[in-house]
Motif scaffolding. Structure first.
Motif, PDB file in Angstrom:
ATOM      1  N   ALA A   1     -57.040 -98.001   2.179  1.00  0.00           N
ATOM      2  CA  ALA A   1     -58.436 -98.178   2.578  1.00  0.00           C
ATOM      3  C   ALA A   1     -59.368 -97.227   1.839  1.00  0.00           C
ATOM      4  N   LEU A   2     -58.815 -96.150   1.275  1.00  0.00           N
ATOM      5  CA  LEU A   2     -59.614 -95.144   0.575  1.00  0.00           C
ATOM      6  C   LEU A   2     -59.448 -95.223  -0.939  1.00  0.00           C
TER       7      LEU A   2
ATOM      8  N   SER B   1     -56.038 -98.571   8.155  1.00  0.00           N
ATOM      9  CA  SER B   1     -56.361-100.001   8.152  1.00  0.00           C
ATOM     10  C   SER B   1     -57.076-100.410   9.440  1.00  0.00           C
ATOM     11  N   GLN B   2     -56.671 -99.813  10.567  1.00  0.00           N
ATOM     12  CA  GLN B   2     -57.330-100.112  11.838  1.00  0.00           C
ATOM     13  C   GLN B   2     -58.775 -99.618  11.835  1.00  0.00           C
ATOM     14  N   VAL B   3     -59.005 -98.448  11.266  1.00  0.00           N
ATOM     15  CA  VAL B   3     -60.372 -97.931  11.172  1.00  0.00           C
ATOM     16  C   VAL B   3     -61.197 -98.810  10.233  1.00  0.00           C
TER      17      VAL B   3
ATOM     18  N   SER C   1     -62.771-101.873   0.978  1.00  0.00           N
ATOM     19  CA  SER C   1     -63.120-100.501   0.628  1.00  0.00           C
ATOM     20  C   SER C   1     -63.821 -99.842   1.806  1.00  0.00           C
ATOM     21  N   MET C   2     -63.233 -98.764   2.332  1.00  0.00           N
ATOM     22  CA  MET C   2     -63.869 -98.032   3.424  1.00  0.00           C
ATOM     23  C   MET C   2     -65.232 -97.507   2.992  1.00  0.00           C
ATOM     24  N   ASN C   3     -65.325 -97.048   1.772  1.00  0.00           N
ATOM     25  CA  ASN C   3     -66.581 -96.508   1.270  1.00  0.00           C
ATOM     26  C   ASN C   3     -67.694 -97.548   1.324  1.00  0.00           C
ATOM     27  N   TRP C   4     -67.406 -98.769   0.902  1.00  0.00           N
ATOM     28  CA  TRP C   4     -68.428 -99.811   0.916  1.00  0.00           C
ATOM     29  C   TRP C   4     -68.783-100.235   2.338  1.00  0.00           C
TER      30      TRP C   4
END
Length: 584
Positions: free
Chosen positions: A441-442, A515-517, A454-457
């Motif tokens: 995710a990171l 992935s859950q976050v 993408s967590m960032n996006w």
């Protein structure tokens, strides 16, 4: 772009400010006995916000370690030296492979570590946190013609702060070892600062391990071929803050326990006529370029960081010039023991409850956003207040460093908490030192392509939506942050109690949590848009209107007047006197 004039740097105001904030807390000042350090990676939208794992490796006796130029833009490095996740992929195939600018001796074995723009956490619990600083000397990197000092056409310095931090991750088991290594390499091979940075050519790292933390502050020497640097140990019962300006003041050459200094630190200042033997030596006074961007850009964050840790200490909010006349202590003993959640809160701070509260006043707009976007105007001159929380933060690391033992198995003792984006919109995801792969995710943060994996996006998307009604939307973001971070605490404790140490098991557990976050943040944006569609609370179907204070300040009452009263004839006509008077 950095240039030098009469030994002092002037800065091109058109360049993008990066401006990171760093905290450190000693082990006797924390709730769980860990050393805490943290870093907000504040930069431009083109910076590389990926978190990638660099695996441990063995090396042959005749092997050389390549050194690369470090522009920090996406992709910060592309090639085969730093592990599989730095190799070309669908996001980076259009870019050229990175070419070495030089080589140094390799060591037989290098340690595995998580890497952002700087080293984050290695397998032994060594960690760094970075903040760029102004400096009186600067030079260009080897082979570069950008940012050279007068009299130099091409750079010879090999070491940037990025490279030094990576080498510390690869080669050291303690923070003291890391400081000594980085200092010696910079002195031997030369140090260059960010070549296109508004903020300056100097750098500061806080370097931590489970026992202690050091502030390491560095700049080029005047020849452009070596470095000047100082490192100061943080007392175990105290905390400190660095906010884009050197903070080390008096240095004591004979105190080997608490200071590590470059061999030339006194001689250069003496040769310039800035210092005389027998007087106190103030590193910041001698080598800082002071605040940049505007007055209080650094000092306000210093004040706020110290004030959050020690509210009982009365500190001034104004001053003359903190380079020449320091007003804040280098470190303080916190009023209460500090946790990793406190550092997360400090990075999410916009001066709430103070006279500088960024959610108040006309500058916050009708709905109280603390975010102030970069302003470029040829007609209107001025500055926004700068808070610790910042809309252009690419990532925040909070490193919780502890020795194995006492219910903390090897690989689960030290944890890097990583927020992929502006911290007031992002959740901190835990990555223990025993995780030996990239968290998916990171892994992705292509600045030129939205990626819903993408967590960032996803964090940036939530931030953009919150500008619509920050005052009501951000409460839901905050609740989501608290929920997933409490879940992460429980997960870490569960894994520790189970005694799980297998890298494969740890990888699986913390990949799943991240992935859950990610999924939670994927759902958060459409929820906010739906819940407050059309400036209406959909649950109650009540309009949210505007705050009275903003209506009063915005000129609302000076807008079009009320509609005229329709009280004339018709319909308010006198009735006829009698039917006979009606004219047919």
């Amino acid at each position: 772009m950095i240039r030098a004039l009469s030994g002092l740097l002037w800065l091109d105001a058109a360049s993008q400010t990066a401006a990171c904030t760093v905290f450190a807390v000693g082990k006797m000042a924390t709730k769980d006995g860990s050393v805490l350090i943290s870093h907000s990676d504040d930069g431009s939208p083109t910076n590389d916000a990926r978190l990638l794992y660099v695996p441990a490796a063995d090396h042959s006796p005749d092997e050389k370690r390549p050194i690369y130029y470090t522009p920090e833009l996406f992709p910060r490095y592309l090639g085969y030296h730093m592990g599989p996740d730095y190799r070309p992929d669908a996001d980076t195939k259009a870019y050229n492979l990175s070419d070495p600018i030089g080589y140094i001796e390799q060591v037989p074995h290098t340690f595995g570590y998580q890497s952002g723009t700087y080293g984050v956490l290695n397998e032994h619990g060594v960690s760094v946190a970075e903040s760029t600083c102004s400096a009186v000397f600067g030079t260009c990197g080897k082979g570069s013609t950008v940012g050279c000092e007068p009299g130099r056409k091409v750079g010879s310095a090999l070491m940037s702060i990025d490279t030094l931090s990576y080498l510390a991750m690869e080669r050291t088991r303690t923070s003291r070892e890391a400081v000594e290594l980085m200092g010696s390499l910079a002195s031997k091979y030369g140090f260059y600062g960010p070549p296109d940075s508004f903020e300056g050519s100097g750098e500061s790292l806080v370097v931590g391990d489970p026992d202690e933390a050091w502030a390491f502050q560095i700049l080029s020497d005047p020849t452009g071929t070596s470095a000047i640097w100082a490192a100061k140990r943080l007392p175990d019962d105290q905390m400190t803050v660095v906010a884009n300006m050197y903070t080390i003041r008096e240095v004591k050459a004979n105190d080997k326990e608490n200071y590590i200094l470059s061999p030339n630190i006194f001689e250069v200042a003496k040769s310039k006529g800035w210092w005389k033997e027998g007087t106190a030596f103030d590193f910041t006074l001698m080598y800082s370029g002071g605040e940049y961007a505007h007055k209080y850009y650094s000092g306000r964050r210093m004040w706020r960081g110290l004030q959050m840790a020690k509210p009982s200490l009365a500190l001034p909010t104004t001053y003359e010039d903190i380079r020449y006349k320091p007003v804040y202590p280098w470190s303080v003993v916190p009023d209460a023991k500090v946790s990793h959640h406190d550092l997360m809160a400090w990075h999410r701070d916009w001066y709430a409850g103070t006279e500088f509260d960024m959610t108040k006043g006309i500058q916050a707009g009708p709905f109280g956003t603390p975010d102030r976007y970069q302003t470029v105007s040829s007609k209107v001159k001025g500055h926004w207040e700068r808070s610790i929380a910042l809309y252009r933060t690419n990532a925040v690391y909070v490193q919780q460093l502890h020795h194995p033992g006492e219910g903390r198995p090897q690989g689960m003792a030290s944890v890097a908490w990583y927020a992929a984006g502006p911290p007031h919109y992002a959740a901190f995801v835990p990555i223990p030192s025993g995780v030996n792969e990239t968290i998916h995710a990171l892994q992705f943060a292509n600045p030129k392509k939205f990626e819903n994996y993408s967590m960032n996006w996803l964090v940036r998307r939530v931030m953009d939506v919150c500008q619509i009604r920050f005052d009501v939307m951000h409460n839901y973001v905050y609740s989501a942050q608290q929920a997933v971070e409490m879940q992460a605490d429980a997960l870490i404790e569960k894994v520790r109690q189970a005694g799980t140490t297998s890298p494969a098991e740890l990888n699986k557990i913390f990949q799943e949590h991240a992935s859950q976050v990610l999924q939670k943040w994927k759902e958060l944006m459409p929820f906010l848009l739906f819940r407050f569609s059309g400036n209406t609370d959909i649950e109650t179907m009540q309009s949210l209107s505007y705050p009275d204070a903003w209506l009063d300040a915005s000129g609302y009452k000076d807008g079009p007047p009320d509609a005229p009263k329709e009280d004339r004839c018709p319909p308010n006509c006198d009735p006829p006197a009698s039917a006979a008077e009606v004219v047919v």
